[in-house]
Enzyme design. Structure first.
Site, mmCIF file in Angstrom:
data_model
loop_
_atom_site.group_PDB
_atom_site.id
_atom_site.type_symbol
_atom_site.label_atom_id
_atom_site.label_comp_id
_atom_site.label_asym_id
_atom_site.label_seq_id
_atom_site.Cartn_x
_atom_site.Cartn_y
_atom_site.Cartn_z
ATOM 1 C CD GLU A 63 48.733 30.283 46.826
ATOM 2 O OE1 GLU A 63 49.819 30.852 46.624
ATOM 3 O OE2 GLU A 63 47.750 30.438 46.088
ATOM 4 C CG HIS A 115 45.335 33.038 41.936
ATOM 5 N ND1 HIS A 115 46.402 33.662 41.354
ATOM 6 C CD2 HIS A 115 45.850 32.215 42.860
ATOM 7 C CE1 HIS A 115 47.515 33.210 41.899
ATOM 8 N NE2 HIS A 115 47.202 32.331 42.813
#
Lengths: 389, 294
Positions: free
Chosen positions: B209, B247
Site C-alpha cells: 500500500e 493509518h
C-alpha cells in the site's frame, strides 16, 4: 499532530537554538506604516498562507531598504504564492518580516525516520525543493545521514553535514551542538517530522533558524498532553472530519459521490482503486480501523449520514479482530436513529458472518451483497441512475 | 509445510486478561493451534479456560517450550512486553496491538537486530498456515491449504484477496499480515526469503500500500534473489496524492513513494503487477496454469 511555525520556533528557542525574530504583516494596505515601525534596514520577506489549515510558504524575498520592502509587498501579493511541490497559486494572507542578517550559507534541514531501516534521518538540502527519490540516492545538492537508535547521536554526523555545506572549522565547532539538540528534540517530543528552512549560517558562524514546523507521532500524544493545545490538526479538517477525528475515525472528503466506510486502510484504498478503475468517484473515505468497536462504527455511519456530499454509502467490512455481529449492531443502531435518504450498500464478511447477516437481512434501508465486484457494479449503476434522474 | 507456523507450533498468549484476547485465543485453539499457556502477571499458577497461566514470559517459555507468542497488550505496554519476549528468547512474536508509539518501535528495531526473536507487527492480524496452525485474529474459514504464499501490510486487504483466492480454489501455503504501521518488526523481505526456501510455496503474492519504502526495497530484492514467480498489487494508486488517509503514515506525503511509483519499480524488477484488486485472483490463477506450478 501538526504544530505551527510559531510554536515550533518557540520550542527551538527554549532549547537554545537561535531563531530569527519576526513580525507578521496581515493588512497589506498598512504596509508603509508597518514597515516604518520596524527596526533595521534590510529584511527577509516570507509570503505565508494557509491551505486547509496547513501552513504554506513562498520563496524568500530580500528587501534592501524600507522603501524596497514596501514595493516588494505589492509584488508578492499580486504574484500570489506558489506552494511547495504544487503548481497551484494561492492568495497570500500574511507576510512574515525578519530583519535580514548577513549570512554565509543558507540551507534546508529535516529530521524524519526511515521506516524500513528504522533509523532517524537528517536530510540536508541546498535547495528548497527536495528531489523526489532522495532517500535512496545522494545528489550534489542534498545529503542524507542516518542515526542509529542504539548508538544515538555522534559528532561525526554533524561533521558530515557541515563538510557537505563547506563550513569552516570555526563554524563546525559551534554547529555540532546545534545538530545534537535537533536530534535530542526529535526523540524527546516523539516527533515524526521536524522540518527547518531556510536555515542561515550567519557571519558570526551561528546557525539561525528562519522557518520551522514539526509533526508529532499521534500514538505518543499521551506522553505530551501539555502540547495538545498547540496542535493544529483541527484547522485543516472540515467540521465533519473533525467530529470523526475526535472519535478516532479517519474521515477524508473528496469530490465524488460515493462514501466508503471500511475497517482498514488497505481494503479502503483497494476499494477506491476498484471504484475509480470502473469510472466511479468517491466522496468520502472513512476508516474506523480493524479494532473498531461497535460504538465507533455507529458514530462513523451517523457522521456519514450527515455529510450532504455523499450520494450513496458503501459499507465494506471484512472482520477479523472484531466480530461481524457487533459491527452489524452498530450499523443498525445508527440507521435506526437517523433519517436515511440515500441508498446504502453493505458487504460484511469474516468472523461471525452468519449472525451478522441475520441481523442485517430484512432491513429496508440497506442492500446486502456478498461479492465485491458485483457490489461495485451495482453501486456504479445506482449512482449513474441517480445523476441521470 | 508453509513458513513460520506448522503443526508443531506451541503458542502462548501475552495479556490474556482482555475479553478480546480470550476470544481470539479460543478461536486459534478451535482452528487447531496448540495453545500451551498464557501470561498474566499476578495470576501465575491458575488456569483460565483450560490454559495454564504464568507470571513471566520466561517462566512460561521454560515450562511450555512455547515457540510463538501472540501479544494483546495495550500500546503503552508493548515495548515492555516485547522486551520481555526477547529476554525469554521466544522465537516468534506476533503483536496485534494498534497505536504503538513510533519511537518505541525505532528502539525495538535496533534491539531486534541482535535478538533471537523475530517480531511480526505491531498492528498485525497474525499468521496462518491453512489447515495447520493460526496465530492471530483472522477469520480462519476464508483460508484454504495450497501453494500461494501471501504477505500483506494491511489485514483487511489480506482477508479480501485471500477469500477471493479460496473462492477460486487457489489455496495458500502461509499468509502473513505484516501490519500497516510506519515501523514494523518484519518486512516483506524477511517473509519472502522464507517463501523462497519453502517447498510448499510455488508462487508469492505481495499486497502493498501507499506509505513507506518497504515495497521498493522488496522489489529490488526479488530481482536479485527470488526465483519463484511473484505477483504484486499496491493499494492506493488511484488515490488523489495531496490528501492523507488512514493509518499508512501518509502525513509526510511529499517524502514517500506513491503507489504508482511502487508499481513501476515492481514492473522494472520483473514482478507481475496488478492494478485493480478484482484482477488479482485471475492473475494468480493464470500464472499457476501457464507455468504449470501445481
Amino acid at each position: 499532530m501538526r504544530f505551527l511555525e510559531s510554536d515550533t520556533k518557540q520550542l527551538l528557542k527554549e532549547n537554545g537554538i537561535k531563531v530569527l525574530d519576526y513580525y507578521t504583516l496581515k493588512n497589506f494596505d498598512n504596509a508603509r506604516e508597518f514597515v516604518n515601525g520596524l527596526q533595521g534596514e534590510r529584511f527577509f520577506l516570507r509570503p505565508h498562507t494557509y491551505e486547509r489549515g496547513k501552513e504554506r510558504f513562498g520563496e524568500v524575498v530580500i528587501a534592501s531598504s524600507k522603501e524596497d520592502a514596501i514595493d516588494k509587498v505589492k509584488v508578492i501579493v499580486e504574484e500570489k504564492l506558489t506552494a511547495l511541490l504544487s503548481e497551484k497559486k494561492l492568495p497570500v494572507t500574511e507576510i512574515i518580516f525578519e530583519e535580514a542578517i548577513p549570512y554565509k550559507k543558507v540551507f534546508y534541514l529535516s529530521l524524519f525516520f526511515d521506516g524500513s531501516k528504522a533509523k532517524t534521518v537528517f536530510l540536508i538540502s541546498k535547495r528548497r525543493l527536495m528531489p523526489k527519490d532522495f532517500i535512496n540516492q545522494e545528489g550534489d545538492d542534498h545529503i542524507v545521514v542516518a542515526v542509529d537508535f542504539a548508538a544515538g547521536f555522534s559528532q561525526f554526523i554533524a561533521r558530515k553535514i557541515c563538510f557537505f555545506l563547506d563550513m569552516d572549522n570555526e563554524a563546525i565547532k559551534k554547529a555540532i551542538n546545534n545538530f545534537k539538540t535537533f536530534y535530542v528534540l526529535f526523540l524527546k517530543f516523539d516527533l515524526k517530522f521536524l522540518n527547518m528552512g531556510p536555515v542561515y549560517l550567519s557571519e558570526e558562524n551561528e546557525i539561525v533558524i528562519s522557518g520551522a514546523h514539526m509533526i508529532m507521532d499521534q500514538n505518543s500524544v499521551y506522553r505530551h498532553l501539555d502540547m495538545l493545545k498547540l496542535a493544529t490538526d483541527k484547522d485543516e479538517l472540515q467540521d465533519l472530519e473533525w467530529e470523526a477525528y475526535r472519535n478516532d475515525i479517519s474521515y477524508v472528503m473528496f469530490d465524488g459521490d460515493i462514501g466508503c466506510l471500511v475497517n482498514g486502510t488497505g481494503i479502503g484504498l483497494a476499494l477506491v482503486d476498484l471504484i475509480r478503475h470502473k469510472g466511479g468517484d468517491i466522496a468520502a473515505f472513512v476508516d474506523v480501523g480493524g479494532a473498531a468497536s461497535k460504538d465507533r462504527v455507529k458514530k462513523a455511519l451517523s457522521i456519514m449520514l450527515k455529510d450532504k456530499h455523499i450520494k450513496l454509502i458503501f459499507i465494506n467490512f471484512f472482520n477479523g479482530m472484531v466480530k461481524s455481529d457487533e459491527i452489524a449492531e452498530g450499523l443498525i443502531e445508527a440507521l435506526d436513529v437517523d433519517e436515511v435518504e440515500i441508498p446504502i450498500v453493505v458487504r460484511i464478511d469474516g468472523i461471525n458472518k452468519v449472525p451478522a447477516l441475520k441481523l442485517l437481512a430484512g432491513n429496508s434501508k440497506i442492500t446486502l451483497f456478498d461479492d465485491l465486484s458485483e457490489s461495485v457494479a451495482y453501486i456504479l449503476e445506482k449512482v449513474k441512475q441517480k445523476s441521470e434522474g | 509445510m508453509g513458513i513460520l507456523l506448522d503443526r508443531n507450533t506451541r503458542m502462548i498468549t501475552i495479556g490474556l486478561n482482555s475479553s478480546l484476547a480470550q476470544f481470539h485465543t479460543t478461536n486459534c485453539r478451535e482452528y487447531g493451534t496448540n495453545v500451551v499457556g498464557a501470561v498474566i502477571p499476578g495470576l501465575g499458577g491458575t488456569i483460565k479456560e483450560g490454559v495454564p497461566i504464568f507470571n513471566t514470559i520466561s517462566h512460561a517459555k521454560r515450562n511450555t517450550l512455547a515457540s510463538v507468542a501472540m501479544m494483546f497488550l495495550p500500546p503503552q505496554l508493548v515495548l515492555d512486553g516485547i522486551l520481555e519476549c526477547i529476554e525469554a528468547e521466544i522465537p516468534l512474536i506476533i503483536c496485534t496491538t494498534t497505536g504503538v508509539p513510533l519511537h518505541d518501535m525505532l528502539k525495538l528495531k535496533s534491539i531486534l537486530l541482535n535478538a533471537k526473536s523475530q517480531l511480526i507487527g505491531p498492528s498485525s492480524v497474525g499468521i496462518i498456515t491453512p489447515g495447520e496452525c493460526k496465530v492471530g485474529v483472522m477469520p480462519g474459514f476464508i483460508f484454504m491449504p495450497g501453494n500461494v504464499g501471501v504477505v500483506s501490510r494491511s489485514g483487511s486487504l489480506l482477508y479480501e484477496i485471500v477469500s477471493e483466492l479460496t473462492k477460486q480454489e487457489i489455496g495458500q501455503s502461509t499468509c502473513v499480515g505484516l501490519g500497516g504501521d510506519n515501523v514494523i518488526g518484519s518486512d516483506f523481505i524477511d517473509i519472502i526469503k522464507l517463501f523462497e526456501k519453502d517447498y510448499a510455496t510455488k508462487l508469492i503474492l505481495i499486497l502493498g500500500e501507499i506509505g513507506g519504502n518497504y515495497e521498493i526495497d522488496v522489489a529490488h530484492y526479488i530481482k536479485k534473489y527470488i526465483s519463484k514467480p511473484v505477483v504484486a498489487y499496491v493499494a492506493g494508486s488511484m488515490m488523489p496524492r495531496d490528501r492523507q488517509v488512514g493509518h499508512s503514515g501518509m502525513e509526510i506525503n511529499t517524502l514517500i513513494h506513491s503507489a504508482e511509483k511502487k508499481l513501476e519499480v515492481f514492473e522494472e524488477c520483473a514482478v507481475n503487477i496488478v492494478r485493480s484488486p478484482d484482477k488479482i485472483a485471475q492473475k494468480v490463477k493464470k500464472l499457476i496454469y501457464d507455468k504449470e506450478l501445481i
